[in-house]
Enzyme design. Sequence first.
Site, PDB file in Angstrom:
ATOM      1  N   SER A  26      14.752 -21.595 -23.900  1.00 37.93           N
ATOM      2  CA  SER A  26      13.727 -21.338 -22.893  1.00 37.93           C
ATOM      3  C   SER A  26      14.246 -21.872 -21.565  1.00 37.93           C
ATOM      4  O   SER A  26      15.167 -22.692 -21.541  1.00 37.93           O
ATOM      5  CB  SER A  26      12.431 -22.062 -23.285  1.00 37.93           C
ATOM      6  OG  SER A  26      11.525 -22.129 -22.203  1.00 37.93           O
ATOM      7  N   TYR A  86       8.248 -30.178 -25.757  1.00 36.70           N
ATOM      8  CA  TYR A  86       8.738 -28.797 -25.849  1.00 36.70           C
ATOM      9  C   TYR A  86      10.078 -28.663 -25.133  1.00 36.70           C
ATOM     10  O   TYR A  86      11.021 -28.053 -25.671  1.00 36.70           O
ATOM     11  CB  TYR A  86       7.715 -27.839 -25.239  1.00 36.70           C
ATOM     12  CG  TYR A  86       8.123 -26.382 -25.312  1.00 36.70           C
ATOM     13  CD1 TYR A  86       8.018 -25.673 -26.503  1.00 36.70           C
ATOM     14  CD2 TYR A  86       8.610 -25.714 -24.192  1.00 36.70           C
ATOM     15  CE1 TYR A  86       8.389 -24.333 -26.581  1.00 36.70           C
ATOM     16  CE2 TYR A  86       8.984 -24.381 -24.254  1.00 36.70           C
ATOM     17  CZ  TYR A  86       8.867 -23.693 -25.450  1.00 36.70           C
ATOM     18  OH  TYR A  86       9.243 -22.372 -25.520  1.00 36.70           O
TER      19      TYR A  86
END
Length: 316
Positions: free
Chosen positions: A190, A203
């Site tokens: 990501s 995350y």
Amino acid sequence: MAEGNQEETMMLKLYSIGTLLLEILVLLIKISFATIEGIYTSLMPKPLKSVKGEIILVTGAGHGIGREISLKFAELGATVVCLDINEQGNEETVKLIQNNGYQKAHSYKCDVTKREEVLQLVERIKKEVGDVTVLINNAGIMPCHRLLEHKPQEIIKMFEVNVFAHFWLLEAVLPNMIKQNHGHIVALSSMAGVLGLRNLVPYCASKFAVRGLMEAMIEEFREENIAPEVHFTVVFPYMVNTGLCKNPKINQKLGEALALLKPKTVAEIIVTSMRQNKLAITIPSFFMLLNDVLRLFPVKVGQMVKDFLDSGMEAD
């Protein structure tokens, strides 16, 4: 006698310096050619390799990017093995593929955080479908809170899904890929694996881990010349409209420039990049260049640009 030894020592030093300078010159020449090659391939992309006949395992295939990737590969003639803990969503993906006229699609329920379950299921897939030749590690979860508002179990679960599952799936499929000298591993990281973002501390840590895993594995295979025809691609998407981004913060002044990405668009870029054997991509493509350039400046400059873009995730 002493003078002779000094002269010999001096000659050895000069020889060492000369050899080093020559090696540096050769390195600079190689760097120049590699740079020219990189510019050329960016302007003239590599031809797309065929995926017809490949057996492609997609995790998190029950919705979002995983579903769109599965649909795209099926269109290209691959056999698609859809994996998800959400059995209903996974079966819906297979039905969509079949309704589009492609029958080589299979649905399997699996908790990818459980190593033994993953290993046993891949053996079952081998017997029922065949050896997996392409792995798309897509499954992920993204709770969004300030760090101290995360429950310990939530952080553990995030790493089990976002990181550890990659290891169990690689353990299951890589040995045969190496044996056959054929295969491809695609891992979704990501943009949160490239730069830190508030409300996404665990995350970000998990997605940085995926980036490190893939970069290190690529180097291990390259330096040891392990199965040259096993390829790797790591993907760094911006925020995608899959439902994971529950409270996205979008800078309205920039219009569509930083709007949520569509899963179908992201999937098409991922499939195309995989077929070109690209090592790493950001979506949009300019994000990695922007990040690399900003890191040449003081940290405060990057923070100013982030504040100007004013995009990210609000807490759930």
